[in-house]
Scaffold this motif. Structure first.
Motif, short mmCIF file in Angstrom:
data_model
loop_
_atom_site.label_atom_id
_atom_site.label_comp_id
_atom_site.label_asym_id
_atom_site.label_seq_id
_atom_site.Cartn_x
_atom_site.Cartn_y
_atom_site.Cartn_z
N LEU A 83 25.97 -1.87 4.93
CA LEU A 83 25.43 -1.81 6.28
C LEU A 83 24.80 -3.14 6.65
N LEU A 84 24.81 -3.46 7.94
CA LEU A 84 24.21 -4.68 8.46
C LEU A 84 23.13 -4.30 9.46
N TYR A 85 21.99 -4.98 9.39
CA TYR A 85 20.88 -4.72 10.30
C TYR A 85 20.53 -6.01 11.02
N ASP A 86 20.53 -5.95 12.35
CA ASP A 86 20.28 -7.13 13.17
C ASP A 86 19.04 -6.95 14.02
N ALA A 87 18.49 -8.08 14.47
CA ALA A 87 17.37 -8.06 15.41
C ALA A 87 17.81 -7.50 16.75
N GLU A 88 16.83 -7.15 17.57
CA GLU A 88 17.07 -6.63 18.92
C GLU A 88 17.66 -5.23 18.91
N THR A 89 17.50 -4.51 17.79
CA THR A 89 17.96 -3.12 17.76
C THR A 89 16.80 -2.14 17.80
N VAL A 90 15.61 -2.58 17.44
CA VAL A 90 14.43 -1.73 17.43
C VAL A 90 13.41 -2.20 18.45
N PHE A 91 13.23 -3.51 18.54
CA PHE A 91 12.24 -4.08 19.44
C PHE A 91 12.84 -5.26 20.16
N ARG A 92 12.61 -5.34 21.46
CA ARG A 92 13.21 -6.40 22.27
C ARG A 92 12.32 -7.64 22.28
N GLY A 93 12.87 -8.77 21.86
CA GLY A 93 12.14 -10.03 21.89
C GLY A 93 11.22 -10.22 20.71
N ASP A 94 10.42 -11.28 20.76
CA ASP A 94 9.42 -11.61 19.74
C ASP A 94 8.05 -11.28 20.32
N MET A 95 7.39 -10.27 19.75
CA MET A 95 6.14 -9.81 20.36
C MET A 95 5.04 -10.87 20.30
N ALA A 96 5.13 -11.79 19.35
CA ALA A 96 4.10 -12.83 19.19
C ALA A 96 4.72 -14.21 19.39
N GLU A 97 5.53 -14.34 20.40
CA GLU A 97 6.26 -15.58 20.64
C GLU A 97 5.30 -16.77 20.74
N ASP A 98 5.64 -17.85 20.05
CA ASP A 98 4.88 -19.10 20.03
C ASP A 98 3.55 -19.00 19.28
N VAL A 99 3.31 -17.87 18.61
CA VAL A 99 2.10 -17.74 17.79
C VAL A 99 2.47 -18.07 16.35
N PRO A 100 1.81 -19.08 15.73
CA PRO A 100 2.10 -19.41 14.33
C PRO A 100 1.87 -18.21 13.42
N LEU A 101 2.77 -18.01 12.47
CA LEU A 101 2.74 -16.82 11.62
C LEU A 101 2.83 -17.22 10.16
N ILE A 102 1.94 -16.64 9.35
CA ILE A 102 1.99 -16.80 7.89
C ILE A 102 2.15 -15.42 7.26
N VAL A 103 3.08 -15.28 6.33
CA VAL A 103 3.28 -14.04 5.58
C VAL A 103 2.74 -14.26 4.17
N LEU A 104 1.82 -13.40 3.75
CA LEU A 104 1.25 -13.47 2.41
C LEU A 104 1.96 -12.49 1.49
N ILE A 105 2.42 -12.96 0.32
CA ILE A 105 3.05 -12.10 -0.67
C ILE A 105 2.49 -12.42 -2.05
N ASP A 106 2.68 -11.49 -2.98
CA ASP A 106 2.32 -11.74 -4.37
C ASP A 106 3.29 -10.97 -5.27
N ALA A 107 3.00 -10.91 -6.56
CA ALA A 107 3.91 -10.27 -7.50
C ALA A 107 4.01 -8.76 -7.29
N GLY A 108 3.08 -8.18 -6.52
CA GLY A 108 3.14 -6.76 -6.21
C GLY A 108 3.88 -6.46 -4.93
N SER A 109 4.37 -7.49 -4.24
CA SER A 109 5.15 -7.29 -3.01
C SER A 109 6.60 -7.03 -3.39
N ALA A 110 7.09 -5.84 -3.05
CA ALA A 110 8.42 -5.46 -3.54
C ALA A 110 9.27 -4.86 -2.43
#
Length: 445
Positions: free
Chosen positions: A269-296
């Protein structure tokens, strides 16, 4: 902007939980003509006639099923009765117990991560701990489901855990009072400088919508334009594939989010953007994603999608590395087969199986006094016996890069505590965003 209809595929990608699908798999073949099955039948007959005590057919059948699944990978298994009920309850995001994500490693119950805010988390149980006794009874060498069943129980009752923590010479005991573990999958806060923080603890139902509401709440509380956003996926063991897609779609306005590739019909199966939510809700807002060894799993899908599309800067530690999808295949009314049916891949075609998601900026959690010891004995997918091999190949030396000392992170936990910094990884992400402009590294579109 609003959500489209929810996706209908209900596969889950998590360390310890899956959700039922409508998939039906029928294996056909003539077992009587297969010499391997003849061996199984011969063993069965010998046990029935020669074992020192009579053995019920149910015991032997369950043993054969468990043996077959154990030979596959750490995430496949047979569920019936109370085991199936516990899984269903956990999927609902509400159960009474300790709040731990655990695996069986060489006969020992090992903690992958405590759920944030759970009774186990509040009592200081940490990722990498081994639970050797429950109420003084040895559980080493036993069954994982039995251990989990003992740790579950009525709210207000307590259980004593004997913990072996790598790096400590002696085990220690912790009394934990069971509580209703309402996982609160999404929490948010607003930090200085109009920097928002959204923490996703697990991918249960409606997480995408919860994050959308959290973002709107942050905008309402901010005194002006939101200057940046931290999406905290640390110690998030995964959950619904649909919700991972929905969350990714909140920040993407085009392109592939994840692909799922399996052997059986209907599992690719293939999953693409624009199928659940239209656009970028935080457009132009810098984003950092934090992960660690427990992120699975589901966490890795989100981090991988936002990283590949250069929508976010991924920061923290290399993730767990579970790149497989489990489906729950019904076997009658009260039993089911939890079977690994597919692998998933990031938009650029990378499988995170074994290797995990490598952060753009590696930031150790040096505010944890046990960090170095826990890092030495940390468990990832590649450490689990029988794990699936990454068909693209992951060299061990590439994963060892994580352990190279970085001169930027030499402060001790004591020094950070004196400075009032309880969570160094989050502090580092916030400080990065406070120094960030629209043209800098944290916004790389």
């Amino acid at each position: 902007m609003k959500f489209a209809g929810l996706l209908r595929n209900t596969a889950l990608v998590a360390i310890g939980a899956v959700l039922a699908t409508t998939t039906t798999v029928v294996a056909q073949g003539d077992a009587r003509g297969d010499p391997e099955f003849s061996k199984v039948f011969a063993v069965y007959q010998r046990i029935k006639t020669s074992y020192v005590e009579p053995v019920d057919d149910e015991v032997l059948t369950r043993g054969m099923i468990d043996g077959m699944l154990t030979a596959l990978d750490p995430h496949s298994g047979y569920l019936d009765g109370s085991d199936l009920q516990r899984l269903t309850t956990m999927i609902d995001g509400n159960y009474s117990g300790l709040g731990l994500s655990v695996v069986m490693e060489d006969g020992a119950v090992k903690v992958i991560a405590p759920f944030k805010g759970s009774p186990a988390d509040k009592q200081g149980i940490k990722a990498g701990d081994f639970i050797t006794h429950l109420d003084g009874q040895l559980i080493y060498g036993g069954d994982l489901d039995d251990a989990v069943a003992q740790m579950r129980g009525e709210e207000g009752t307590s259980i004593q855990l004997t913990i072996f923590r790598p790096g400590r010479e002696e085990p220690f005991e912790v009394d934990v009072t069971r509580g209703v573990v309402e996982l609160e999958p999404v929490k948010y806060s607003l930090s200085a400088g109009n920097i928002g923080v959204i923490t996703v603890n697990e991918f249960s139902a409606d997480v995408g919508e919860d994050v959308f509401r959290a973002w709107n709440a942050i905008k309402e509380e901010a005194t002006g334009r939101v200057g940046g956003l931290v999406l905290d996926l640390r110690s998030n063991p995964g959950g619904s594939l649909d919700e991972a897609v929905a969350l990714s779609d909140l920040f993407l306005d085009k392109g592939r989010i994840v692909s799922q590739r399996g052997r059986a019909r209907g599992e690719t199966l293939l999953y693409d953007a624009e199928t659940v939510f239209r656009g970028d809700m935080a457009e132009d807002v810098p984003l950092i994603v934090l992960i660690d060894a427990g992120s699975a799993s589901a966490s890795e899908i989100v981090a991988g999608a936002l990283q590949d599309h250069r929508r976010a800067l991924v920061m923290g530690e290399r993730s767990f590395g579970k790149g497989s999808v489990q489906s729950l295949l019904p076997l009658g009314r009260d039993a089911a087969l939890k079977l690994t049916t597919a692998r998933y891949f990031t938009p650029k075609g990378k499988s995170v199986q074994e290797g995990g998601i490598k952060p753009d900026i590696a930031v150790p959690q040096i505010s944890d006094p046990d960090f170095l010891l826990r890092q030495k004995y940390r468990t990832r997918e590649s450490d689990l016996r029988g794990h699936l091999i990454n068909e693209l190949g992951v060299k061990d030396e590439e994963m060892e890069i994580d352990k190279v000392d970085d001169p930027r992170f030499r402060l001790t936990a004591e020094q950070l505590e004196e400075a009032g910094i309880e969570d160094f990884q989050l502090h580092y992400a916030l400080e990065t965003l406070r120094r960030t402009t629209k043209s800098s590294v944290a916004l790389r579109k």
